[in-house]
Design an enzyme around this catalytic site. Sequence first.
Site, PDB file in Angstrom:
ATOM      1  N   LYS A   1     -28.326 -68.818 -33.484  1.00 19.29           N
ATOM      2  CA  LYS A   1     -26.927 -69.257 -33.330  1.00 19.29           C
ATOM      3  C   LYS A   1     -26.258 -68.490 -32.185  1.00 19.29           C
ATOM      4  O   LYS A   1     -25.609 -69.079 -31.311  1.00 19.29           O
ATOM      5  CB  LYS A   1     -26.208 -69.023 -34.670  1.00 19.29           C
ATOM      6  CG  LYS A   1     -24.752 -69.352 -34.715  1.00 19.29           C
ATOM      7  CD  LYS A   1     -23.834 -68.167 -34.549  1.00 19.29           C
ATOM      8  CE  LYS A   1     -23.966 -67.092 -35.589  1.00 19.29           C
ATOM      9  NZ  LYS A   1     -23.007 -66.005 -35.423  1.00 19.29           N
TER      10      LYS A   1
ATOM     11  N   SER B   1     -19.000 -63.831 -35.254  1.00 18.46           N
ATOM     12  CA  SER B   1     -19.580 -63.961 -33.904  1.00 18.46           C
ATOM     13  C   SER B   1     -19.593 -65.442 -33.564  1.00 18.46           C
ATOM     14  O   SER B   1     -20.410 -66.188 -34.116  1.00 18.46           O
ATOM     15  CB  SER B   1     -21.020 -63.438 -33.877  1.00 18.46           C
ATOM     16  OG  SER B   1     -21.094 -62.142 -34.400  1.00 18.46           O
TER      17      SER B   1
ATOM     18  N   LYS C   1     -19.957 -59.518 -27.416  1.00 17.31           N
ATOM     19  CA  LYS C   1     -20.957 -59.683 -28.490  1.00 17.31           C
ATOM     20  C   LYS C   1     -22.168 -60.488 -27.992  1.00 17.31           C
ATOM     21  O   LYS C   1     -23.311 -60.185 -28.329  1.00 17.31           O
ATOM     22  CB  LYS C   1     -20.295 -60.367 -29.694  1.00 17.31           C
ATOM     23  CG  LYS C   1     -21.232 -60.722 -30.829  1.00 17.31           C
ATOM     24  CD  LYS C   1     -21.784 -59.518 -31.576  1.00 17.31           C
ATOM     25  CE  LYS C   1     -22.729 -59.954 -32.687  1.00 17.31           C
ATOM     26  NZ  LYS C   1     -23.352 -58.830 -33.384  1.00 17.31           N
TER      27      LYS C   1
HETATM   28  P1  NAD Z   1     -22.650 -65.140 -44.548  1.00 12.60           P
HETATM   29  O1  NAD Z   1     -23.167 -66.534 -44.411  1.00 12.60           O
HETATM   30  O2  NAD Z   1     -23.318 -64.201 -45.500  1.00 12.60           O
HETATM   31  O3  NAD Z   1     -21.074 -65.189 -44.935  1.00 12.60           O
HETATM   32  C1  NAD Z   1     -20.163 -66.150 -44.467  1.00 12.60           C
HETATM   33  C2  NAD Z   1     -19.244 -66.571 -45.613  1.00 12.60           C
HETATM   34  O4  NAD Z   1     -18.298 -67.536 -45.122  1.00 12.60           O
HETATM   35  C3  NAD Z   1     -19.988 -67.263 -46.760  1.00 12.60           C
HETATM   36  O5  NAD Z   1     -19.764 -66.542 -47.981  1.00 12.60           O
HETATM   37  C4  NAD Z   1     -19.388 -68.668 -46.805  1.00 12.60           C
HETATM   38  O6  NAD Z   1     -19.261 -69.173 -48.131  1.00 12.60           O
HETATM   39  C5  NAD Z   1     -18.023 -68.464 -46.173  1.00 12.60           C
HETATM   40  N1  NAD Z   1     -17.444 -69.676 -45.585  1.00 12.60           N
HETATM   41  C6  NAD Z   1     -18.046 -70.610 -44.797  1.00 12.60           C
HETATM   42  N2  NAD Z   1     -17.161 -71.562 -44.426  1.00 12.60           N
HETATM   43  C7  NAD Z   1     -15.969 -71.221 -44.996  1.00 12.60           C
HETATM   44  C8  NAD Z   1     -14.661 -71.800 -44.961  1.00 12.60           C
HETATM   45  N3  NAD Z   1     -14.401 -72.929 -44.269  1.00 12.60           N
HETATM   46  N4  NAD Z   1     -13.664 -71.182 -45.631  1.00 12.60           N
HETATM   47  C9  NAD Z   1     -13.907 -70.038 -46.332  1.00 12.60           C
HETATM   48  N5  NAD Z   1     -15.121 -69.454 -46.409  1.00 12.60           N
HETATM   49  C10 NAD Z   1     -16.148 -70.034 -45.746  1.00 12.60           C
HETATM   50  O7  NAD Z   1     -22.660 -64.535 -43.071  1.00 12.60           O
HETATM   51  P2  NAD Z   1     -22.613 -62.973 -42.650  1.00 12.60           P
HETATM   52  O8  NAD Z   1     -24.001 -62.428 -42.538  1.00 12.60           O
HETATM   53  O9  NAD Z   1     -21.595 -62.270 -43.492  1.00 12.60           O
HETATM   54  O10 NAD Z   1     -22.104 -63.116 -41.126  1.00 12.60           O
HETATM   55  C11 NAD Z   1     -20.749 -63.404 -40.816  1.00 12.60           C
HETATM   56  C12 NAD Z   1     -20.597 -63.304 -39.287  1.00 12.60           C
HETATM   57  O11 NAD Z   1     -20.906 -61.963 -38.877  1.00 12.60           O
HETATM   58  C13 NAD Z   1     -21.541 -64.228 -38.495  1.00 12.60           C
HETATM   59  O12 NAD Z   1     -20.867 -64.748 -37.388  1.00 12.60           O
HETATM   60  C14 NAD Z   1     -22.679 -63.304 -38.089  1.00 12.60           C
HETATM   61  O13 NAD Z   1     -23.341 -63.731 -36.899  1.00 12.60           O
HETATM   62  C15 NAD Z   1     -21.924 -62.003 -37.869  1.00 12.60           C
HETATM   63  N6  NAD Z   1     -22.754 -60.795 -37.996  1.00 12.60           N
HETATM   64  C16 NAD Z   1     -23.656 -60.694 -38.999  1.00 12.60           C
HETATM   65  C17 NAD Z   1     -24.455 -59.556 -39.093  1.00 12.60           C
HETATM   66  C18 NAD Z   1     -25.500 -59.423 -40.180  1.00 12.60           C
HETATM   67  O14 NAD Z   1     -26.349 -58.508 -40.064  1.00 12.60           O
HETATM   68  N7  NAD Z   1     -25.476 -60.240 -41.213  1.00 12.60           N
HETATM   69  C19 NAD Z   1     -24.310 -58.522 -38.141  1.00 12.60           C
HETATM   70  C20 NAD Z   1     -23.338 -58.628 -37.160  1.00 12.60           C
HETATM   71  C21 NAD Z   1     -22.558 -59.790 -37.083  1.00 12.60           C
END
Ligand code: NAD
Length: 294
Positions: free
Chosen positions: A238, A95, A170
Amino acid sequence: MAIIGFIGLGIMGRPMAKNLINAGYKLVVYDKYAKFDDLVSLGAEGAASNKEVASKSEIIITMLPNSPHVKEAILGASGVIEGVKSGSIVVDMSSIAPAASQEVGAALKAKDVVFLDAPVSGGEPKAIDATLAIMVGGDKAAFEKVKPILEKMGSSVVLAGDLGAGNVTKLANQIIVALNIAAVSEAFVLATKAGVNPQSVFDAIKGGLAGSTVMNAKVPMILDGNFKPGFRIELHIKDLQNALDTAHNLGVPVPLTASVMETMQALKTDGMAANDHSAVVRFYEKLAKVEVRK
Ligand code: NAD
């Protein structure tokens, strides 16, 4: 069958990647900070950089926190753009700001690579169950090509429009969810302070016009005093910041979004950034000196 690259194996990306492996796809995976031995032991190939993932795949999926992370992983040093093959499709399921999607898409287009923005709604439980709602923006032919793959992670996959439309959709989703939680919080604090049992209020109104998916998901958590995420307040901040920036750039005033943003900022200052966004109720509870519990 196309080889799929998967970058970003956090709360959401890890179960989504697992569902693709379980569906029989060959995956090449990478995360800059998190370990991914579990996915390798399920049959995925581990890579040492975003560039390596891109060089070994035809379809590359990213699931990263926000716009700067997506720009770094795709356009930065040892990024996807350095390894990607012409004709590949990159699908960003994070997102992020719609303008960032368009910027990344333009850079990839110069390499003859199509970029789709495809954020999700549903959170970790739906990522695990492969029942996410996926909203996509970008080229229709590329969308049709990746749709069967997205359907292995979600139960609803909709092309919303051109590149950026997925993230605009979104942002709309996140505004509605945040305001719905705030409305539920304000109303339940009032009812509780008036001496009415909040469980009875919930039972009485959940089937009427005020009922919502948000109410059904969040009121039981509030009644239990369970603010374990779920969806963290810091992630919602965010999304609301991206909503405010996008709205202001378009000349669209969003007064209710600004208000709920300040509520979440107050909760962050109070040490609740890592709580579930249902903790918005605690802001109202503090003002009215009452707790909405069973
Ligand atoms: P998270 O922080 O758990 O996972 C993100 C991953 O990206 C981490 O493991 C991190 O190490 C990795 N990362 C960061 N920078 C990187 C790079 N340059 N190269 C490679 N890897 C890298 O986040 P999440 O909860 O999995 O959320 C991911 C996305 O999904 C976000 O945008 C969030 O808003 C969206 N989202 C989350 C949820 C939820 O309930 N958690 C629901 C809907 C949408």
